[in-house]
Design a protein around this motif. Structure first.
Motif, PDB file in Angstrom:
ATOM      1  N   ASP A  34       0.861  -1.194   0.000  1.00 51.45           N
ATOM      2  CA  ASP A  34       0.000   0.000   0.000  1.00 51.45           C
ATOM      3  C   ASP A  34       0.901   1.249   0.000  1.00 51.45           C
ATOM      4  O   ASP A  34       1.328   1.730   1.045  1.00 51.45           O
ATOM      5  CB  ASP A  34      -0.891  -0.055   1.253  1.00 51.45           C
ATOM      6  N   GLU A  35       1.181   1.758  -1.202  1.00 50.83           N
ATOM      7  CA  GLU A  35       2.177   2.840  -1.342  1.00 50.83           C
ATOM      8  C   GLU A  35       1.825   4.061  -0.501  1.00 50.83           C
ATOM      9  O   GLU A  35       2.691   4.630   0.175  1.00 50.83           O
ATOM     10  CB  GLU A  35       2.332   3.233  -2.820  1.00 50.83           C
ATOM     11  N   ALA A  36       0.558   4.476  -0.534  1.00 47.07           N
ATOM     12  CA  ALA A  36       0.175   5.694   0.201  1.00 47.07           C
ATOM     13  C   ALA A  36       0.434   5.527   1.701  1.00 47.07           C
ATOM     14  O   ALA A  36       0.975   6.425   2.358  1.00 47.07           O
ATOM     15  CB  ALA A  36      -1.293   6.015  -0.058  1.00 47.07           C
TER      16      ALA A  36
ATOM     17  N   VAL B  71       4.252   5.520   2.355  1.00 49.83           N
ATOM     18  CA  VAL B  71       4.840   6.859   2.238  1.00 49.83           C
ATOM     19  C   VAL B  71       4.512   7.687   3.487  1.00 49.83           C
ATOM     20  O   VAL B  71       5.366   8.388   4.032  1.00 49.83           O
ATOM     21  CB  VAL B  71       4.341   7.555   0.941  1.00 49.83           C
ATOM     22  N   ARG B  72       3.275   7.560   3.958  1.00 48.66           N
ATOM     23  CA  ARG B  72       2.864   8.289   5.161  1.00 48.66           C
ATOM     24  C   ARG B  72       3.693   7.834   6.365  1.00 48.66           C
ATOM     25  O   ARG B  72       4.223   8.651   7.122  1.00 48.66           O
ATOM     26  CB  ARG B  72       1.381   7.996   5.425  1.00 48.66           C
TER      27      ARG B  72
ATOM     28  N   TYR C  28       9.292   2.734  -3.834  1.00 50.24           N
ATOM     29  CA  TYR C  28       8.494   3.963  -3.808  1.00 50.24           C
ATOM     30  C   TYR C  28       9.395   5.211  -3.788  1.00 50.24           C
ATOM     31  O   TYR C  28      10.170   5.400  -2.839  1.00 50.24           O
ATOM     32  CB  TYR C  28       7.567   3.982  -2.584  1.00 50.24           C
TER      33      TYR C  28
ATOM     34  N   ARG D 254       9.015   8.323  -3.055  1.00 46.07           N
ATOM     35  CA  ARG D 254       8.975   9.236  -1.900  1.00 46.07           C
ATOM     36  C   ARG D 254       9.732   8.651  -0.700  1.00 46.07           C
ATOM     37  O   ARG D 254      10.291   9.400   0.104  1.00 46.07           O
ATOM     38  CB  ARG D 254       7.510   9.526  -1.505  1.00 46.07           C
TER      39      ARG D 254
END
Ligand code: DC
Length: 228
Positions: A59-61, A64-65, A110, A112
């Protein structure tokens, strides 16, 4: 070995999993008298934070968070190596678990996540110089350093070495399974869009398949001293 002008002294050591980068890089750093930084440990620390938070590495989002909020830092040790801290605590040996390695291979795709870790890597090397080991050190993190070494070994040799390490850690796994995981990891490390592992003409390549670690370190030291 000292920095010249405002250029930090950086030895970039890149290559795939299982070529013996860590042991050789750590010894080279001691010989040169500069700190050793294992950048893979930083990607593994992010993976650990993701797994600790119960998030899915795919789950990239979410990753990143978590990576942006994670309290990640580097602490210089007496032996000249940096260790990675998460929330002020050392991440070793937890980051060596195979599931963390697997998650690290995902989170490192990823951009970010990479940006945050590359900034930390550059800051530490600018302050202290470094023998830095990873996948993108000579291509992205310090592309201008004159000291770039790419370690290789045949896939069969790498799988056997990795298998022995895992058996020593008490993990029961077949050589065929290790080889399959290694091939998958290679595909991801070399095939990803963001900072893939890539050998180009600016590196000196050293094949470690038939060499003992002392020989590899001696050859790397020769390469660095000739180039400095
Ligand atoms: O070297 P290692 O196995 O500890 O690295 C863990 C993962 O992190 C691996 O899948 C590749 C990735 N990595 C990366 O993308 N860039 C780096 N500079 C170092 C490691």
């Amino acid at each position: 070995m000292t920095a010249r002008g405002d250029k930090p002294f950086v030895v970039a050591i890149d290559g795939p999993s299982g070529v013996g980068k860590s042991t050789a890089a750590r010894r080279l750093a001691a010989r040169l008298g500069v700190p050793y930084l294992d950048t893979g440990a930083m990607y593994r620390a992010v993976a650990l934070a993701v797994l600790d938070a119960g998030a899915d590495p795919a789950d990239e989002a979410a990753v990143v968070r978590i990576a942006a909020a994670a309290d990640l830092s580097l602490a210089g040790g007496e032996d000249g190596s940096f260790s990675v801290l998460l929330d002020g605590r050392p991440v070793e040996p937890r980051i060596r678990a195979p599931r963390v390695g697997e998650a690290a291979s995902r989170v490192s795709t990823y951009p970010r996540v990479r940006q945050r870790l590359v900034a930390l890597q550059r800051a530490s090397a600018r302050a202290f110089g470094a023998v830095m080991e990873g996948r993108d050190i000579g291509t992205v993190v310090f592309p201008d350093t004159p000291h770039k070494i790419f370690l290789t070994a045949s896939p069969g040799v790498r799988a056997r070495r990795r298998h022995e390490q895992l058996l020593q850690m008490g993990k029961e796994i077949s050589l065929a399974e290790v080889r399959r995981e290694l091939d998958e990891r290679d595909d991801r490390d070399t095939g990803r869009a963001a900072s893939p592992l890539k050998l180009d003409g600016s590196y000196v390549e050293i094949d470690t398949s038939q060499r003992q670690v002392d020989e590899v370190v001696a050859r790397m030291e020769e390469v660095v001293r000739q180039g400095s």
